[in-house]
Design an enzyme around this catalytic site. Structure first.
Site, PDB file in Angstrom:
ATOM      1  CB  SER A 109      49.713  31.753  69.281  1.00 35.78           C
ATOM      2  OG  SER A 109      49.574  31.512  70.664  1.00 35.78           O
ATOM      3  CG  HIS A 130      49.224  31.453  64.828  1.00 41.86           C
ATOM      4  ND1 HIS A 130      49.826  32.658  65.122  1.00 41.86           N
ATOM      5  CD2 HIS A 130      48.175  31.334  65.696  1.00 41.86           C
ATOM      6  CE1 HIS A 130      49.169  33.243  66.104  1.00 41.86           C
ATOM      7  NE2 HIS A 130      48.169  32.462  66.465  1.00 41.86           N
ATOM      8  CD  GLU A 142      52.372  34.609  62.877  1.00 45.10           C
ATOM      9  OE1 GLU A 142      53.255  35.480  62.914  1.00 45.10           O
ATOM     10  OE2 GLU A 142      51.976  34.018  63.895  1.00 45.10           O
ATOM     11  CG  ASN A 180      50.850  35.794  69.907  1.00 45.86           C
ATOM     12  OD1 ASN A 180      50.026  36.676  70.110  1.00 45.86           O
ATOM     13  ND2 ASN A 180      50.485  34.553  69.649  1.00 45.86           N
TER      14      ASN A 180
END
Length: 273
Positions: A109, A130, A142, A180
């Site tokens: 991540s 992800h 992702e 993130n």
């Protein structure tokens, strides 16, 4: 399609479940049978909820598609997904032990896909995939290309993601990607507000839920993710960017050092039964 998922924690077991629900043969691998058995229990509990809601007819039929082995090369697969701890040393060890020439995806991540590609045999077949927690429920994936990731690999992973009923979004290989990079800055600011006694944990979370329409407040979300995971991700972002906006707060560090990691240990910013 045959898929190997390496790491039987919350994310790995959830990813294995997603593929099994979509009729793929899955090998779930981890370092010990105890961890694998715990992973199986998580999958079974999740499937039972799906059955109660009428989304599947048989838990056993899905579980039959998942085998378990401590040897990550026990099955020749079309796709390998690494979902171990968010630590470079652990990922390096796992990725370097995969002997296949198939596509390898990492569920990282925050760590650079280009950097991790150094540890695989074919960097052009290495990509970030992800998933979000919990993988059987969350629709986003992702898709992160490294510098060497081929167009063919990217296209294939996008197609696989859509076949799982997910929505793939291609992002560039920057620290934290999109999710993130944005999320950790918010979680950090919420923890700083808690440290500075701007409001209680409940107060901060209530403001964000009712004022910003977030389904879960940032401190509750941190507990849900796992405070150790949040701490590791913030450290990666802080080290990669040098920006203070990602520096892990002392309160977060101390909770991690004390083993209070959130929901999975029964205590973090909140206490859980």
């Amino acid at each position: 399609m045959r898929v190997t998922v390496i790491g039987a924690g919350t994310m790995g077991s959830g990813i294995a479940e997603v593929f099994a629900l979509n009729n793929h043969e899955v090998l779930l691998s981890d370092v010990s049978n105890d961890i694998l058995n715990n992973g199986r229990k998580k999958i079974e509990a999740s499937l039972e909820k799906f059955k109660e809601k009428g989304r599947i007819k048989s838990v056993e039929d899905v579980l039959e598609k998942i085998s378990m082995n401590t040897d990550i090369n026990a099955q020749e697969s079309d796709l390998y997904i690494e979902a171990v701890l968010e630590r470079i040393d652990v990922k390096r060890d796992v990725l370097s032990r995969i002997r296949s020439d198939a596509i390898i995806a990492t569920n990282t991540s925050s760590i650079s896909i280009t950097y991790l590609s150094k540890f695989v045999r074919n960097p052009e077949k290495f990509i970030g995939m992800h998933f979000f927690n919990p993988p059987p429920i969350m629709s986003l994936i992702e898709i992160v290309r490294g510098n060497s990731t081929s167009d063919e690999t990217t296209k294939k992973i996008v197609e696989i993601s859509r076949s799982l009923g997910k929505t793939p979004v291609e992002v560039n290989d920057f620290p934290g990607f999109v999710s993130n990079r944005v999320l950790m800055a918010m979680l950090r600011e919420a923890i700083i507000a808690y440290e500075e006694n701007v409001a209680s944990a409940e107060g901060i979370d209530t403001v964000m839920k009712l004022g910003m329409n977030h389904p879960m407040g940032p401190l509750e979300l941190s507990d849900f993710i796992g405070l150790d995971v949040v701490y590791d991700i913030m450290n990666v972002l802080y080290n990669d960017t040098g920006s203070e906006r990602f520096k892990p707060p002392i309160t977060l560090r101390n909770l991690v050092y004390a083993g209070k990691l959130g929901r999975k240990t029964g205590e973090g910013f909140y206490k859980y039964k």
